[in-house]
Design an enzyme around this catalytic site. Structure first.
Site, PDB file in Angstrom:
ATOM      1  CG  HIS A 257       3.280  -7.121   0.149  1.00 18.26           C
ATOM      2  ND1 HIS A 257       2.460  -8.154   0.016  1.00 18.26           N
ATOM      3  CD2 HIS A 257       2.865  -6.632   1.430  1.00 18.26           C
ATOM      4  CE1 HIS A 257       1.409  -8.392   0.984  1.00 18.26           C
ATOM      5  NE2 HIS A 257       1.804  -7.304   1.999  1.00 18.26           N
TER       6      HIS A 257
ATOM      7  CG  HIS B 243       5.465  -9.164   8.750  1.00 22.66           C
ATOM      8  ND1 HIS B 243       4.898  -8.098   9.023  1.00 22.66           N
ATOM      9  CD2 HIS B 243       4.279  -9.687   7.810  1.00 22.66           C
ATOM     10  CE1 HIS B 243       3.672  -7.935   8.733  1.00 22.66           C
ATOM     11  NE2 HIS B 243       3.200  -9.027   7.840  1.00 22.66           N
TER      12      HIS B 243
END
Ligand code: 3AM
Length: 178
Positions: free
Chosen positions: A37, A121
């Site tokens: 995710h 990220h």
């Protein structure tokens, strides 16, 4: 109490490309496919009424779908020691705008502001004290690029800390609309 965060879920082809990066660092705790995710906002432990407020307030966000791609890998460190490996999105203004809208909603329902800079990220691995060197991995994947995909929704996730790692369960999805 619910431990919550708001995130994007990369689509299957992107997750496959990320899984292909998960080799070559001794002792790295690579993420499972279902853990992948991109966090927009870590919320942390909230009680049920606040969790419900958040879930409802996120539904009020108006943002159009947008294109993004992952381009490049890197790592977080603490006290000079790498703690996580990640892939990052190419600069993406709509992603930043969505993150700011999520942050605003969090503050509107009474959460403390997130003061840390948004560093988008996708975590690939956690690195313990005994993990091996990462320089070879960084060099090997320096040109990593996924190609772009359309972000059509974001999600509210619940995080459960288990002995073997964290389990992330989506509790709500929010469609982006033009
Ligand atoms: O998106 P990533 O994988 O980097 O590390 C946790 C994970 O980050 C982070 O929230 C994401 C979903 O759990 N996280 C956990 N505890 C945190 C905290 N206290 C945290 N982020 C900020 N503060």
């Amino acid at each position: 109490m619910n431990r919550l965060f708001v995130a994007l879920r990369p689509p299957a082809p992107v997750r496959d490309a990320l899984l292909d990066l998960m080799d070559g660092v001794e002792g790295a705790r690579w993420q499972d496919e279902d853990q992948l995710h991109l966090t927009l906002r870590f919320v942390g432990e909230v009680d049920a009424p606040l969790a419900n407020d958040l879930a409802a307030a996120l539904g009020g966000i108006n943002s159009p779908p947008f294109e993004t791609e992952l381009a490049g890998v890197g790592y977080f460190q603490r006290k000079g020691r790498p703690t996580a490996l990640w892939a990052r999105p190419a600069p993406c203004a709509p992603l930043d705008i969505l993150q700011r809208k999520v942050e605003r909603v969090c503050q509107q329902i009474g959460l403390e502001p997130e003061h840390r800079k948004f560093t988008p990220h996708v975590t690939l691995a956690r690195l313990g004290r005994h993990a091996g060197p990462i320089n070879g991995w960084l060099a090997e994947h320096g040109t990593f690029r996924t190609g772009s995909w359309q972000v059509g929704e974001f999600r509210l996730y619940e995080s459960t800390l288990n002995a073997g790692g964290s389990q992330y369960d989506p509790v709500a999805s929010y469609r982006l609309q033009a």
